[in-house]
Design a protein around this motif. Structure first.
Motif, short mmCIF file in Angstrom:
data_model
loop_
_atom_site.label_atom_id
_atom_site.label_comp_id
_atom_site.label_asym_id
_atom_site.label_seq_id
_atom_site.Cartn_x
_atom_site.Cartn_y
_atom_site.Cartn_z
N LEU A 108 19.12 -9.77 34.42
CA LEU A 108 20.41 -9.23 34.01
C LEU A 108 21.56 -9.69 34.91
N GLY A 109 21.22 -10.43 35.95
CA GLY A 109 22.25 -10.93 36.85
C GLY A 109 22.75 -9.90 37.84
N LEU A 110 21.97 -8.84 38.06
CA LEU A 110 22.39 -7.77 38.97
C LEU A 110 21.91 -7.99 40.40
N ILE A 111 20.82 -8.71 40.57
CA ILE A 111 20.31 -9.05 41.88
C ILE A 111 19.89 -10.52 41.86
N ALA A 112 19.69 -11.06 43.04
CA ALA A 112 19.30 -12.48 43.14
C ALA A 112 18.33 -12.64 44.29
N SER A 113 17.59 -13.72 44.24
CA SER A 113 16.65 -14.04 45.30
C SER A 113 17.19 -15.22 46.11
N PRO A 114 17.60 -14.99 47.35
CA PRO A 114 18.15 -16.09 48.15
C PRO A 114 17.07 -17.00 48.69
N HIS A 115 17.24 -18.28 48.48
CA HIS A 115 16.31 -19.28 48.99
C HIS A 115 14.88 -18.98 48.55
N THR A 116 13.96 -18.99 49.52
CA THR A 116 12.55 -18.75 49.15
C THR A 116 12.10 -17.34 49.54
N SER A 117 13.05 -16.46 49.88
CA SER A 117 12.69 -15.11 50.31
C SER A 117 12.08 -14.33 49.16
N ALA A 118 11.13 -13.47 49.50
CA ALA A 118 10.52 -12.61 48.48
C ALA A 118 11.40 -11.43 48.16
N GLY A 119 12.40 -11.19 49.00
CA GLY A 119 13.30 -10.06 48.78
C GLY A 119 14.46 -10.43 47.86
N ARG A 120 15.25 -9.41 47.51
CA ARG A 120 16.39 -9.60 46.63
C ARG A 120 17.65 -9.04 47.29
N ILE A 121 18.79 -9.58 46.86
CA ILE A 121 20.08 -9.08 47.32
C ILE A 121 20.96 -8.81 46.09
N PRO A 122 21.93 -7.92 46.21
CA PRO A 122 22.80 -7.64 45.05
C PRO A 122 23.73 -8.82 44.77
N THR A 123 24.07 -9.03 43.52
CA THR A 123 25.11 -9.98 43.15
C THR A 123 26.43 -9.20 43.02
N ARG A 132 28.01 -8.73 40.38
CA ARG A 132 27.85 -7.88 39.20
C ARG A 132 27.05 -6.63 39.53
N GLY A 133 26.05 -6.79 40.40
CA GLY A 133 25.26 -5.63 40.83
C GLY A 133 26.09 -4.66 41.65
N TYR A 134 26.92 -5.20 42.56
CA TYR A 134 27.82 -4.35 43.33
C TYR A 134 28.76 -3.58 42.41
N ARG A 135 29.28 -4.28 41.39
CA ARG A 135 30.23 -3.63 40.49
C ARG A 135 29.58 -2.47 39.76
N LEU A 136 28.36 -2.65 39.25
CA LEU A 136 27.66 -1.57 38.56
C LEU A 136 27.40 -0.42 39.52
N PHE A 137 27.05 -0.74 40.76
CA PHE A 137 26.80 0.28 41.77
C PHE A 137 28.06 1.09 42.03
N VAL A 138 29.19 0.42 42.22
CA VAL A 138 30.45 1.10 42.52
C VAL A 138 30.91 1.95 41.34
N PHE A 190 38.00 -4.54 44.25
CA PHE A 190 37.80 -5.89 43.73
C PHE A 190 36.60 -6.48 44.47
N ILE A 191 35.57 -6.81 43.74
CA ILE A 191 34.33 -7.29 44.35
C ILE A 191 34.18 -8.78 44.12
N GLY A 192 33.92 -9.51 45.21
CA GLY A 192 33.66 -10.93 45.08
C GLY A 192 34.78 -11.65 44.35
#
Length: 334
Positions: free
Chosen positions: A52-67, A69-75, A272-274
């Protein structure tokens, strides 16, 4: 639409990432959310959030970070900012320029990011003008603003005016135009110029022009404080290109002016996010802003600029409280 489980996991992921600054894995997310879900179930939900484009996986990390769009939905849907009582100093109702500078410093010190304040925009006007004849066809124009500020300018008119002519021109301006905006004075001069002697009309036009220059120079349009705070933000210090772009933004105050103008048209706190703001299209910057008033009229905007990974709930409180302090300091001044 996200179901309640997905919303809770997204909320927990954003809050954990804001706190730690590292990609959030399924095991960490399970603990942070308090949900008794298997790692496989959490990974499936995270995969859906990523689709849905709300989180992303940076590089080869197994974890995720918010995009963004994810920050906006959170706020917009998950953030509940409680208005706390910060131990904030009051802003004494001193000169407006000092109030604005103090507010920018306050925003910066409380947020540990960058504080920005757009100075009050009011119609440029003068209270009184006097002329003093100097040597060599030079005239000293003494301009008193409505708030009592006195500015002097030397002009070089083509006509060698007598002192009586200078007194006549000053008396006419002070009697008929004091308290009006310079735009109103210009309009009235156009209609009345034929009724005045040519040399006096020219002198008054010169006085209006120099008054406009003085009023426009009286205060900075945007006051910025705490740029160096970004040097200690990991998101910027680890990428010099991001930091360079941020500092270029602060140097180009016209962009900030346009953004703050947009913010002043809305009530309450705006975020205003990003890259959401096309005026300031930086995906790694977010801006939390609010307008402030003078005697019930919106005259400016202030805010905090920092990384997209900022504690939005606290920033909302800081900006909201500071806007109220500025409003109180600038209103009903005597």
């Amino acid at each position: 639409m996200l179901d309640d489980r997905a919303k809770l996991l997204l909320k927990a992921l954003v809050e954990r990432y804001i706190a730690d600054g590292t990609p959030v894995g399924s095991r960490t997310l399970s603990r942070a959310s308090g949900l008794e879900l298997s790692p496989a179930t959490i990974r499936n939900v995270m995969s859906d959030l990523e689709d849905l484009g709300l989180i992303a996986s940076p590089h080869t990390s197994a974890g995720r970070i918010p995009t963004a769009r994810g920050y906006r939905l959170f706020v917009d849907t998950m953030l509940t900012a409680q208005r706390e009582q910060f131990a904030t100093p009051s802003l004494p109702p001193d000169q407006p320029q000092k109030v604005i500078a103090n507010a920018a410093n306050l925003l910066s010190s409380l947020s540990q990011f960058v504080g920005v304040v757009m100075a009050p925009r009011r119609p440029t006007a003068f209270k009184q003008i006097e002329f003093l004849r100097l040597a060599d066809r030079r005239l000293l124009v003494i301009i008193v603003s409505p708030d009592g500020d006195v500015q002097n300018r030397v002009i070089f008119p083509e006509v060698d005016y007598t002192q009586s002519q200078l007194v006549e021109a000053a008396n006419y301006i002070n009697t008929h135009f004091a308290g009006l905006s310079l735009e109103q004075v210009r309009d009235r001069l156009k209609s009345e110029v034929e009724q005045l002697r040519g040399e006096i009309a020219a002198l008054m036009q010169a006085a209006v022009n120099v008054s406009a220059e003085v009023m426009s120079e009286k205060q900075e349009e945007v006051v910025i404080s705490g740029e160096r705070n970004l040097l200690s933000v990991t998101d910027f210090s680890s990428d010099m290109s991001h930091l360079r772009r941020a500092f270029e933004l602060f140097e180009q105050k016209a962009q900030l002016m346009r953004l703050l103008d947009v913010s002043s048209q809305a009530e309450g706190v705006r975020i205003f996010i990003g890259g959401e703001s096309k005026v300031v299209p930086f995906e790694d910057l977010s801006i939390v802003s609010a307008s402030y008033e003078v005697n019930g009229e919106v005259v400016g905007t202030l805010g905090v600029i920092g990384p997209t990974r900022m504690p939005y709930d606290r920033m909302i409180q800081i900006v909201d409280i500071t806007s109220r302090l500025v409003t109180n300091a600038l209103s009903h001044r005597k």
